[in-house]
Design a protein around this motif. Structure first.
Motif, PDB file in Angstrom:
ATOM      1  N   PHE A 112       0.923  -0.869   0.253  1.00 32.72           N
ATOM      2  CA  PHE A 112       0.080   0.203   0.296  1.00 32.72           C
ATOM      3  C   PHE A 112       1.044   0.715   0.056  1.00 32.72           C
ATOM      4  CE2 PHE A 112      -2.961  -3.273   1.749  1.00 32.72           C
ATOM      5  CZ  PHE A 112      -4.186  -2.644   1.193  1.00 32.72           C
ATOM      6  N   ALA A 113       0.063   2.540  -1.335  1.00 30.86           N
ATOM      7  CA  ALA A 113       1.177   3.655  -0.613  1.00 30.86           C
ATOM      8  C   ALA A 113       0.278   4.478  -0.687  1.00 30.86           C
ATOM      9  CB  ALA A 113       2.024   3.816  -2.149  1.00 30.86           C
ATOM     10  N   THR A 114       0.912   5.814   0.575  1.00 33.37           N
ATOM     11  CA  THR A 114       0.011   6.788   0.369  1.00 33.37           C
ATOM     12  C   THR A 114       0.475   7.596  -0.970  1.00 33.37           C
ATOM     13  OG1 THR A 114       2.339   8.135   1.238  1.00 33.37           O
ATOM     14  CG2 THR A 114       0.904   6.953   3.055  1.00 33.37           C
ATOM     15  N   PRO A 115       0.116   8.567  -0.714  1.00 30.69           N
ATOM     16  CA  PRO A 115      -0.094   9.990  -1.826  1.00 30.69           C
ATOM     17  C   PRO A 115       1.265  10.037  -2.319  1.00 30.69           C
ATOM     18  CG  PRO A 115      -2.418  10.273  -0.402  1.00 30.69           C
ATOM     19  CD  PRO A 115      -1.483   9.868   0.206  1.00 30.69           C
ATOM     20  N   ASP A 116       2.385  10.344  -1.161  1.00 30.52           N
ATOM     21  CA  ASP A 116       3.583  10.802  -1.293  1.00 30.52           C
ATOM     22  C   ASP A 116       4.026   9.850  -1.941  1.00 30.52           C
ATOM     23  OD1 ASP A 116       2.803  13.598  -0.625  1.00 30.52           O
ATOM     24  OD2 ASP A 116       3.555  12.465   1.786  1.00 30.52           O
ATOM     25  N   GLY A 117       3.899   8.206  -1.440  1.00 24.46           N
ATOM     26  CA  GLY A 117       4.379   6.961  -1.476  1.00 24.46           C
ATOM     27  C   GLY A 117       4.623   6.615  -3.318  1.00 24.46           C
ATOM     28  N   LEU A 118       3.233   6.939  -4.516  1.00 23.85           N
ATOM     29  CA  LEU A 118       2.536   6.761  -4.931  1.00 23.85           C
ATOM     30  C   LEU A 118       4.087   6.661  -6.494  1.00 23.85           C
ATOM     31  CD1 LEU A 118      -0.927   7.786  -5.239  1.00 23.85           C
ATOM     32  CD2 LEU A 118      -0.136   5.081  -5.719  1.00 23.85           C
ATOM     33  N   VAL A 119       4.560   7.578  -6.355  1.00 24.77           N
ATOM     34  CA  VAL A 119       5.566   7.633  -7.585  1.00 24.77           C
ATOM     35  C   VAL A 119       6.764   6.303  -7.426  1.00 24.77           C
ATOM     36  CG1 VAL A 119       7.200   8.732  -8.861  1.00 24.77           C
ATOM     37  CG2 VAL A 119       4.943   9.778  -8.158  1.00 24.77           C
ATOM     38  N   PHE A 120       7.584   6.374  -6.567  1.00 25.99           N
ATOM     39  CA  PHE A 120       8.184   5.563  -5.691  1.00 25.99           C
ATOM     40  C   PHE A 120       7.596   4.088  -5.936  1.00 25.99           C
ATOM     41  CE2 PHE A 120       9.917   3.107  -1.745  1.00 25.99           C
ATOM     42  CZ  PHE A 120      11.496   3.053  -2.807  1.00 25.99           C
ATOM     43  N   GLY A 121       6.360   3.340  -5.503  1.00 27.19           N
ATOM     44  CA  GLY A 121       6.181   2.237  -5.787  1.00 27.19           C
ATOM     45  C   GLY A 121       6.131   1.691  -7.137  1.00 27.19           C
ATOM     46  N   ILE A 277     -22.342   3.867   6.423  1.00 26.31           N
ATOM     47  CA  ILE A 277     -22.247   3.202   7.894  1.00 26.31           C
ATOM     48  C   ILE A 277     -21.314   4.379   8.877  1.00 26.31           C
ATOM     49  CG2 ILE A 277     -22.216   2.063  10.449  1.00 26.31           C
ATOM     50  CD1 ILE A 277     -23.380  -0.533   8.178  1.00 26.31           C
ATOM     51  N   ASN A 278     -20.240   4.852   8.229  1.00 23.05           N
ATOM     52  CA  ASN A 278     -19.488   5.396   9.277  1.00 23.05           C
ATOM     53  C   ASN A 278     -19.210   6.850   8.829  1.00 23.05           C
ATOM     54  OD1 ASN A 278     -18.238   3.164  10.310  1.00 23.05           O
ATOM     55  ND2 ASN A 278     -16.393   2.257   8.323  1.00 23.05           N
ATOM     56  N   SER A 279     -20.085   7.254   7.490  1.00 21.87           N
ATOM     57  CA  SER A 279     -20.547   8.479   6.931  1.00 21.87           C
ATOM     58  C   SER A 279     -21.418   9.214   8.783  1.00 21.87           C
ATOM     59  CB  SER A 279     -20.811   8.249   5.596  1.00 21.87           C
ATOM     60  OG  SER A 279     -21.136   9.940   5.525  1.00 21.87           O
ATOM     61  N   TRP A 280     -22.690   8.070   8.349  1.00 22.34           N
ATOM     62  CA  TRP A 280     -23.778   8.149   9.528  1.00 22.34           C
ATOM     63  C   TRP A 280     -23.125   8.483  10.906  1.00 22.34           C
ATOM     64  CZ3 TRP A 280     -25.699   5.450  13.432  1.00 22.34           C
ATOM     65  CH2 TRP A 280     -26.143   5.567  14.517  1.00 22.34           C
ATOM     66  N   PHE A 281     -21.971   7.512  11.486  1.00 22.15           N
ATOM     67  CA  PHE A 281     -21.416   7.995  12.544  1.00 22.15           C
ATOM     68  C   PHE A 281     -20.682   9.331  12.734  1.00 22.15           C
ATOM     69  CE2 PHE A 281     -21.164   3.645  12.769  1.00 22.15           C
ATOM     70  CZ  PHE A 281     -22.106   2.682  14.572  1.00 22.15           C
ATOM     71  N   GLY A 282     -20.544   9.792  11.806  1.00 23.98           N
ATOM     72  CA  GLY A 282     -19.281  11.243  11.958  1.00 23.98           C
ATOM     73  C   GLY A 282     -17.846  11.116  11.886  1.00 23.98           C
ATOM     74  N   TYR A 283     -17.569   9.271  10.653  1.00 27.45           N
ATOM     75  CA  TYR A 283     -15.973   9.188  10.859  1.00 27.45           C
ATOM     76  C   TYR A 283     -15.502  10.773   9.153  1.00 27.45           C
ATOM     77  CZ  TYR A 283     -15.468   5.140  13.170  1.00 27.45           C
ATOM     78  OH  TYR A 283     -15.318   3.846  13.763  1.00 27.45           O
ATOM     79  N   GLN A 284     -14.525  10.950   9.928  1.00 26.04           N
ATOM     80  CA  GLN A 284     -13.779  11.752   8.956  1.00 26.04           C
ATOM     81  C   GLN A 284     -12.591  11.212   7.886  1.00 26.04           C
ATOM     82  OE1 GLN A 284     -15.390  14.817   7.940  1.00 26.04           O
ATOM     83  NE2 GLN A 284     -17.464  13.910   9.573  1.00 26.04           N
ATOM     84  N   ARG A 285     -13.194  11.512   6.832  1.00 27.75           N
ATOM     85  CA  ARG A 285     -11.471  10.904   5.856  1.00 27.75           C
ATOM     86  C   ARG A 285     -10.338  11.431   6.613  1.00 27.75           C
ATOM     87  NH1 ARG A 285     -12.765   8.891  -0.036  1.00 27.75           N
ATOM     88  NH2 ARG A 285     -14.675   8.598   1.037  1.00 27.75           N
ATOM     89  N   ILE A 286      -9.272  10.559   6.538  1.00 27.83           N
ATOM     90  CA  ILE A 286      -8.262  10.985   6.834  1.00 27.83           C
ATOM     91  C   ILE A 286      -6.967  11.444   5.740  1.00 27.83           C
ATOM     92  CG2 ILE A 286      -5.722  11.035   8.901  1.00 27.83           C
ATOM     93  CD1 ILE A 286      -8.030   9.976  10.960  1.00 27.83           C
ATOM     94  N   GLU A 287      -6.923  10.335   5.522  1.00 29.27           N
ATOM     95  CA  GLU A 287      -6.199   9.273   3.792  1.00 29.27           C
ATOM     96  C   GLU A 287      -6.413   8.462   3.183  1.00 29.27           C
ATOM     97  OE1 GLU A 287      -0.861   9.486   4.488  1.00 29.27           O
ATOM     98  OE2 GLU A 287      -1.909   7.365   5.263  1.00 29.27           O
ATOM     99  N   THR A 288      -6.128   8.348   2.130  1.00 32.75           N
ATOM    100  CA  THR A 288      -5.953   7.104   1.040  1.00 32.75           C
ATOM    101  C   THR A 288      -4.620   6.671   0.925  1.00 32.75           C
ATOM    102  OG1 THR A 288      -8.593   8.889   0.075  1.00 32.75           O
ATOM    103  CG2 THR A 288      -6.710   7.235  -1.414  1.00 32.75           C
ATOM    104  N   GLN A 289      -5.036   5.691   0.986  1.00 28.77           N
ATOM    105  CA  GLN A 289      -3.359   4.943   0.284  1.00 28.77           C
ATOM    106  C   GLN A 289      -4.246   4.092  -1.025  1.00 28.77           C
ATOM    107  OE1 GLN A 289      -1.171   2.561   3.251  1.00 28.77           O
ATOM    108  NE2 GLN A 289      -1.648   4.416   4.121  1.00 28.77           N
ATOM    109  N   THR A 290      -3.409   3.512  -1.368  1.00 26.67           N
ATOM    110  CA  THR A 290      -3.915   2.687  -2.843  1.00 26.67           C
ATOM    111  C   THR A 290      -3.070   1.577  -2.376  1.00 26.67           C
ATOM    112  OG1 THR A 290      -3.868   4.737  -4.543  1.00 26.67           O
ATOM    113  CG2 THR A 290      -3.499   3.112  -5.604  1.00 26.67           C
ATOM    114  N   SER A 291      -3.932   0.280  -3.494  1.00 28.16           N
ATOM    115  CA  SER A 291      -2.507  -0.692  -2.880  1.00 28.16           C
ATOM    116  C   SER A 291      -2.109  -1.175  -4.822  1.00 28.16           C
ATOM    117  CB  SER A 291      -3.881  -2.154  -2.967  1.00 28.16           C
ATOM    118  OG  SER A 291      -4.703  -2.090  -3.795  1.00 28.16           O
TER     119      SER A 291
END
Length: 296
Positions: A112-121, A277-291
């Protein structure tokens, strides 16, 4: 820089390294010790630590995926402390891990790669596959608990037989979105790696039962004042009745009552019901990783 095999005594430093690298990390030193020492031999796992002047700055591990029926599937994890990136540490670790996977006969590796690690991957030959979203919620502000349907009884996992939970986990995981199916869970491995993990607080994990059968459950791992939703699942025959929302609601409330302030989770982008369901609880997105996938 020194690269060496991970040792049990590295658990506390690695726990802090994960927290410094990922703001949503929920891995205590005890949980890290468990992760270092408990894994099935069939995985043939290699775990490495990179140090600079004696300070742990990066971690990497690789091994076969033993929870899928697809042959030769492997997984690789690698992260570097933000202050030590772009110094060749990740490249050196990846080379060692990649050679290990080739030596043990892996056919395809996922990482998995964070946005900063995508190019490296991609420079290493990986191709983008799926997106995984990490999110968090403040447990001091939760919506009202849904009603419990007739014929359903709620119970915490510390009052259940692990075999009951395993059957539900095994069944609910069969169609979980991913790059390989989770269709080869072994009870003994599951018991040691998941059920016996010090991260899992069974008194905060909630299951819905229809008779003696666990039909939905929400498992919570804890580190300090943080909780991680390790798995929320419902067996197919009982989906569409709001049970996943119910068991997770009760579990999150139990976490809040225990003094836990924040809860975190991750969801595949294709898992629309759980994202809703998580949106209903109020979860807020922090980061998206890419497999990322690469044939070996």
């Amino acid at each position: 820089m020194l690269i060496r095999a991970v040792e049990v005594t590295d658990a506390e430093a690695l726990s802090q390294l994960r927290r410094d690298t990922f703001s949503y990390s929920v891995v205590s030193p005890a949980a890290m010790r468990h992760a270092i020492t408990v894994h099935t031999p069939a995985e043939q796992r290699l775990a490495l630590l990179a140090e600079v002047d004696g300070v742990p700055v990066a971690w990497g591990s690789a091994g076969l995926n033993t929870w899928t029926s697809e042959p030769g599937q492997a997984q690789l994890s690698l992260h570097v402390h933000p202050r030590y990136r772009r110094q060749g540490i990740a490249t050196a670790l990846h080379e060692r891990l990649d050679n290990h996977l080739k030596d043990i006969g892996a056919l395809r590796v996922r990482t998995f790669a964070t946005p900063d690690g995508l190019v490296f991957g991609e420079q290493l030959g990986y191709e983008r596959s799926r997106e995984l979203h990490y999110s968090g919620v403040d447990l001091r502000v939760l919506p009202e608990e849904p009603p419990t349907p007739e014929g359903i009884v709620l119970e915490t996992m510390d009052n259940l037989d692990p075999q009951q939970v395993f059957v539900a986990d095994q069944t609910a995981s069969l169609d979980e979105p991913g790059d390989s199916p989770l269709d080869s869970l072994d009870y003994d491995d599951w018991f040691e790696e998941f059920w016996n993990s010090p991260a899992l607080d069974k008194s905060l994990c909630v299951a819905a039962l229809a008779g003696d059968e666990v039909v939905s459950f929400s498992a919570m791992e804890v580190a300090g004042d943080r909780a991680w939703s390790a798995m929320t699942g419902t067996i197919p025959q009982y989906r569409g009745r709001g049970l996943a929302k119910l068991v997770k609601s009760v579990a999150l409330r139990r976490c809040a009552e225990a003094g836990i302030v924040s809860a975190f989770t991750s969801n595949d982008d294709a898992n629309g019901p759980m994202l809703a369901i998580n949106s209903w609880f109020g979860y807020q997105r922090i980061e998206t990783q890419t497999s990322l996938l690469r044939a070996l």
